[in-house]
Design a protein around this motif. Structure first.
Motif, PDB file in Angstrom:
ATOM      1  N   LYS A   1       0.849  -1.190   0.000  1.00  0.00           N
ATOM      2  CA  LYS A   1       0.000   0.000   0.000  1.00  0.00           C
ATOM      3  C   LYS A   1       0.885   1.241   0.000  1.00  0.00           C
ATOM      4  CE  LYS A   1      -2.232   0.903   3.783  1.00  0.00           C
ATOM      5  NZ  LYS A   1      -3.241   0.843   4.873  1.00  0.00           N
ATOM      6  N   LYS A   2       0.611   2.159  -0.929  1.00  0.00           N
ATOM      7  CA  LYS A   2       1.345   3.418  -1.019  1.00  0.00           C
ATOM      8  C   LYS A   2       0.386   4.578  -0.774  1.00  0.00           C
ATOM      9  CE  LYS A   2       4.572   1.690  -4.565  1.00  0.00           C
ATOM     10  NZ  LYS A   2       5.065   1.921  -5.939  1.00  0.00           N
ATOM     11  N   THR A   3       0.835   5.565   0.005  1.00  0.00           N
ATOM     12  CA  THR A   3       0.010   6.744   0.273  1.00  0.00           C
ATOM     13  C   THR A   3       0.859   8.003   0.197  1.00  0.00           C
ATOM     14  OG1 THR A   3       0.352   6.555   2.660  1.00  0.00           O
ATOM     15  CG2 THR A   3      -1.606   5.492   1.750  1.00  0.00           C
ATOM     16  N   GLU A   4       0.204   9.102  -0.165  1.00  0.00           N
ATOM     17  CA  GLU A   4       0.829  10.422  -0.178  1.00  0.00           C
ATOM     18  C   GLU A   4      -0.132  11.429   0.444  1.00  0.00           C
ATOM     19  OE1 GLU A   4       3.507  10.333  -4.280  1.00  0.00           O
ATOM     20  OE2 GLU A   4       1.728  11.614  -4.128  1.00  0.00           O
ATOM     21  N   SER A   5       0.405  12.289   1.301  1.00  0.00           N
ATOM     22  CA  SER A   5      -0.324  13.452   1.792  1.00  0.00           C
ATOM     23  C   SER A   5       0.416  14.674   1.280  1.00  0.00           C
ATOM     24  CB  SER A   5      -0.378  13.455   3.322  1.00  0.00           C
ATOM     25  OG  SER A   5      -1.088  12.336   3.798  1.00  0.00           O
ATOM     26  N   ARG A   6      -0.351  15.668   0.751  1.00  0.00           N
ATOM     27  CA  ARG A   6       0.329  16.765   0.057  1.00  0.00           C
ATOM     28  C   ARG A   6      -0.355  18.102   0.302  1.00  0.00           C
ATOM     29  NH1 ARG A   6      -0.549  13.453  -4.689  1.00  0.00           N
ATOM     30  NH2 ARG A   6      -1.786  15.175  -5.526  1.00  0.00           N
ATOM     31  N   ILE A   7       0.426  19.154   0.057  1.00  0.00           N
ATOM     32  CA  ILE A   7      -0.092  20.500  -0.185  1.00  0.00           C
ATOM     33  C   ILE A   7       0.330  20.856  -1.597  1.00  0.00           C
ATOM     34  CG2 ILE A   7       0.041  22.940   0.432  1.00  0.00           C
ATOM     35  CD1 ILE A   7       0.578  22.098   3.309  1.00  0.00           C
ATOM     36  N   ASP A   8      -0.641  21.060  -2.463  1.00  0.00           N
ATOM     37  CA  ASP A   8      -0.383  21.352  -3.871  1.00  0.00           C
ATOM     38  C   ASP A   8      -0.708  22.819  -4.171  1.00  0.00           C
ATOM     39  OD1 ASP A   8       0.212  18.679  -4.187  1.00  0.00           O
ATOM     40  OD2 ASP A   8      -1.788  18.147  -4.917  1.00  0.00           O
ATOM     41  N   PRO A   9      -0.143  23.366  -5.245  1.00  0.00           N
ATOM     42  CA  PRO A   9      -0.521  24.720  -5.657  1.00  0.00           C
ATOM     43  C   PRO A   9      -2.039  24.807  -5.858  1.00  0.00           C
ATOM     44  CG  PRO A   9       1.398  23.990  -6.893  1.00  0.00           C
ATOM     45  CD  PRO A   9       0.907  22.795  -6.132  1.00  0.00           C
ATOM     46  N   GLY A  10      -2.630  25.851  -5.311  1.00  0.00           N
ATOM     47  CA  GLY A  10      -4.073  26.037  -5.409  1.00  0.00           C
ATOM     48  C   GLY A  10      -4.839  25.564  -4.191  1.00  0.00           C
ATOM     49  N   ASP A  11      -4.178  24.814  -3.289  1.00  0.00           N
ATOM     50  CA  ASP A  11      -4.840  24.362  -2.068  1.00  0.00           C
ATOM     51  C   ASP A  11      -4.991  25.515  -1.084  1.00  0.00           C
ATOM     52  OD1 ASP A  11      -4.983  21.802  -3.010  1.00  0.00           O
ATOM     53  OD2 ASP A  11      -3.349  21.007  -1.766  1.00  0.00           O
ATOM     54  N   GLY A  12      -6.062  25.501  -0.328  1.00  0.00           N
ATOM     55  CA  GLY A  12      -6.218  26.441   0.764  1.00  0.00           C
ATOM     56  C   GLY A  12      -5.362  26.001   1.934  1.00  0.00           C
ATOM     57  N   VAL A  13      -4.691  26.964   2.592  1.00  0.00           N
ATOM     58  CA  VAL A  13      -3.824  26.637   3.719  1.00  0.00           C
ATOM     59  C   VAL A  13      -4.029  27.649   4.854  1.00  0.00           C
ATOM     60  CG1 VAL A  13      -2.015  25.440   2.422  1.00  0.00           C
ATOM     61  CG2 VAL A  13      -1.913  27.927   2.691  1.00  0.00           C
ATOM     62  N   HIS A  14      -3.746  27.174   6.040  1.00  0.00           N
ATOM     63  CA  HIS A  14      -3.776  28.012   7.245  1.00  0.00           C
ATOM     64  C   HIS A  14      -2.400  27.924   7.877  1.00  0.00           C
ATOM     65  CE1 HIS A  14      -4.555  28.780  11.576  1.00  0.00           C
ATOM     66  NE2 HIS A  14      -5.383  29.687  11.114  1.00  0.00           N
ATOM     67  N   VAL A  15      -1.809  29.069   8.229  1.00  0.00           N
ATOM     68  CA  VAL A  15      -0.431  29.108   8.714  1.00  0.00           C
ATOM     69  C   VAL A  15      -0.356  29.898  10.016  1.00  0.00           C
ATOM     70  CG1 VAL A  15       1.942  29.782   8.200  1.00  0.00           C
ATOM     71  CG2 VAL A  15       0.438  29.041   6.348  1.00  0.00           C
ATOM     72  N   ILE A  16       0.304  29.314  11.005  1.00  0.00           N
ATOM     73  CA  ILE A  16       0.641  30.023  12.244  1.00  0.00           C
ATOM     74  C   ILE A  16       2.146  29.905  12.430  1.00  0.00           C
ATOM     75  CG2 ILE A  16       0.268  30.232  14.719  1.00  0.00           C
ATOM     76  CD1 ILE A  16      -2.246  28.596  14.402  1.00  0.00           C
ATOM     77  N   GLY A  17       2.824  31.033  12.534  1.00  0.00           N
ATOM     78  CA  GLY A  17       4.272  31.011  12.708  1.00  0.00           C
ATOM     79  C   GLY A  17       4.785  32.359  13.154  1.00  0.00           C
ATOM     80  N   GLN A  18       6.023  32.634  12.855  1.00  0.00           N
ATOM     81  CA  GLN A  18       6.641  33.902  13.235  1.00  0.00           C
ATOM     82  C   GLN A  18       7.048  34.656  11.984  1.00  0.00           C
ATOM     83  OE1 GLN A  18       9.542  33.771  16.412  1.00  0.00           O
ATOM     84  NE2 GLN A  18      10.711  35.467  15.546  1.00  0.00           N
ATOM     85  N   LYS A  19       6.670  35.937  11.936  1.00  0.00           N
ATOM     86  CA  LYS A  19       7.121  36.761  10.809  1.00  0.00           C
ATOM     87  C   LYS A  19       8.590  37.100  11.007  1.00  0.00           C
ATOM     88  CE  LYS A  19       6.508  41.153  10.054  1.00  0.00           C
ATOM     89  NZ  LYS A  19       5.931  42.499   9.855  1.00  0.00           N
ATOM     90  N   ARG A  20       9.380  36.832   9.972  1.00  0.00           N
ATOM     91  CA  ARG A  20      10.816  37.004  10.082  1.00  0.00           C
ATOM     92  C   ARG A  20      11.352  37.763   8.878  1.00  0.00           C
ATOM     93  NH1 ARG A  20      13.642  31.825  12.716  1.00  0.00           N
ATOM     94  NH2 ARG A  20      15.126  33.516  13.022  1.00  0.00           N
ATOM     95  N   SER A  21      12.546  38.317   9.036  1.00  0.00           N
ATOM     96  CA  SER A  21      13.199  39.016   7.938  1.00  0.00           C
ATOM     97  C   SER A  21      13.757  38.004   6.949  1.00  0.00           C
ATOM     98  CB  SER A  21      14.323  39.901   8.479  1.00  0.00           C
ATOM     99  OG  SER A  21      15.141  40.385   7.418  1.00  0.00           O
ATOM    100  N   ALA A  22      13.672  38.333   5.680  1.00  0.00           N
ATOM    101  CA  ALA A  22      14.196  37.432   4.651  1.00  0.00           C
ATOM    102  C   ALA A  22      15.699  37.244   4.787  1.00  0.00           C
ATOM    103  CB  ALA A  22      13.849  37.977   3.266  1.00  0.00           C
ATOM    104  N   ASN A  23      16.367  38.177   5.438  1.00  0.00           N
ATOM    105  CA  ASN A  23      17.814  38.046   5.640  1.00  0.00           C
ATOM    106  C   ASN A  23      18.156  36.870   6.552  1.00  0.00           C
ATOM    107  OD1 ASN A  23      18.299  40.368   4.100  1.00  0.00           O
ATOM    108  ND2 ASN A  23      18.106  41.712   5.887  1.00  0.00           N
ATOM    109  N   GLU A  24      17.160  36.416   7.338  1.00  0.00           N
ATOM    110  CA  GLU A  24      17.391  35.305   8.258  1.00  0.00           C
ATOM    111  C   GLU A  24      17.097  33.951   7.620  1.00  0.00           C
ATOM    112  OE1 GLU A  24      16.094  37.465  12.418  1.00  0.00           O
ATOM    113  OE2 GLU A  24      14.523  36.595  11.170  1.00  0.00           O
ATOM    114  N   ALA A  25      16.578  33.961   6.404  1.00  0.00           N
ATOM    115  CA  ALA A  25      16.146  32.719   5.769  1.00  0.00           C
ATOM    116  C   ALA A  25      17.308  32.014   5.091  1.00  0.00           C
ATOM    117  CB  ALA A  25      15.045  33.007   4.749  1.00  0.00           C
ATOM    118  N   ASP A  26      17.287  30.686   5.175  1.00  0.00           N
ATOM    119  CA  ASP A  26      18.267  29.880   4.448  1.00  0.00           C
ATOM    120  C   ASP A  26      17.801  29.618   3.016  1.00  0.00           C
ATOM    121  OD1 ASP A  26      19.889  29.677   6.697  1.00  0.00           O
ATOM    122  OD2 ASP A  26      18.802  27.919   7.444  1.00  0.00           O
TER     123      ASP A  26
END
Length: 243
Positions: free
Chosen positions: A147-172
């Protein structure tokens, strides 16, 4: 001189370890319920107003490609985040000589790339590398005992995000020309990206927290039962009988 280790001592040590884990799970679950209530009471910020927010930020919108997408391993779908697993159905004989069936994991993994979350007011990048991902099952296939399964977020999907707003300079990661993004951080609650809206996030958080509390309470109760049955003197001192 330390005497020999008895079976009762080993059982007690195991019970204590289970009780400690149980208490941790209960505390984790209670804190999770508090976070769930906080998310339920709050409203997502319009993304166009994200520049006014510092620290924790909650947004809701449509997932869109930022710079690239992934190909999911089984379905070959264009994806922004996915997890996958391949399992084999196996039958084994237990101690009573009866056959039991279980699904044994042969391979599993996950991958994600930064993407945009957009609503009617604007868009903001999200780097989900360190996030807890709540994704719906998008693909399932069974051939014989595999049995094979995939769970995904694809372009066009609705999403809900909780996180911290950060400066792009801190991003890898590569965020193009964006100056800020949503990611992990000490100022934010556990970083979560969920396929769906706020209701799906709350439902997933509530289920995980409640499950942790029940499991932890069960471990603590099991330790209490073990203690009283293994040491009748304690049960008698507490006035507990019939165990």
């Amino acid at each position: 001189m330390i005497g020999p280790v008895t079976e009762e001592m080993l059982v007690l040590a195991g019970g204590v370890a289970a009780a400690v884990i149980g208490v941790y799970l209960v505390v984790w679950g209670v804190n999770g319920l508090r976070r769930t209530i906080a998310v339920w009471k709050s409203d997502p910020t319009p993304i166009g107003e994200a520049h006014l927010i510092d620290g924790t930020i909650e947004v809701e919108g449509t997932a869109e490609e930022l710079s690239r997408t992934l190909r999911s391993p089984y379905d070959g779908a264009r994806s922004l985040a996915y997890s996958y697993s391949k399992k084999r159905k196996e039958r084994e004989r237990n101690e009573d000589g009866e056959y039991e069936t279980e699904w044994r994991t042969l391979e599993s993994g996950s991958e994600s790339v930064p993407f945009l979350v957009a609503d009617d007011t604007g868009s903001i990048p999200v780097d989900p590398a360190a996030a807890t991902l709540g994704m719906d099952n998008e693909y399932s296939d069974r051939t014989g005992d595999i049995k094979k399964t995939e769970s995904r977020i694809d372009p066009g999907d609705g999403v809900h995000v909780i996180g911290q707003k950060r400066s792009a300079n801190e991003a890898d990661a590569d965020l193009d020309d964006h100056r800020t993004y949503i990611g992990d951080g000490e100022e934010a609650p556990p970083f979560r990206v969920t396929d769906g809206g706020e209701l799906e996030t709350v439902a997933r958080m509530f289920g995980r927290s409640l499950g942790s509390i029940f499991l932890g309470a069960g471990l603590v109760a099991g330790f209490g039962y073990l203690l009283l049955t293994s040491f009748p003197g304690i049960a008698a001192a507490l006035g507990v009988s019939g165990i």
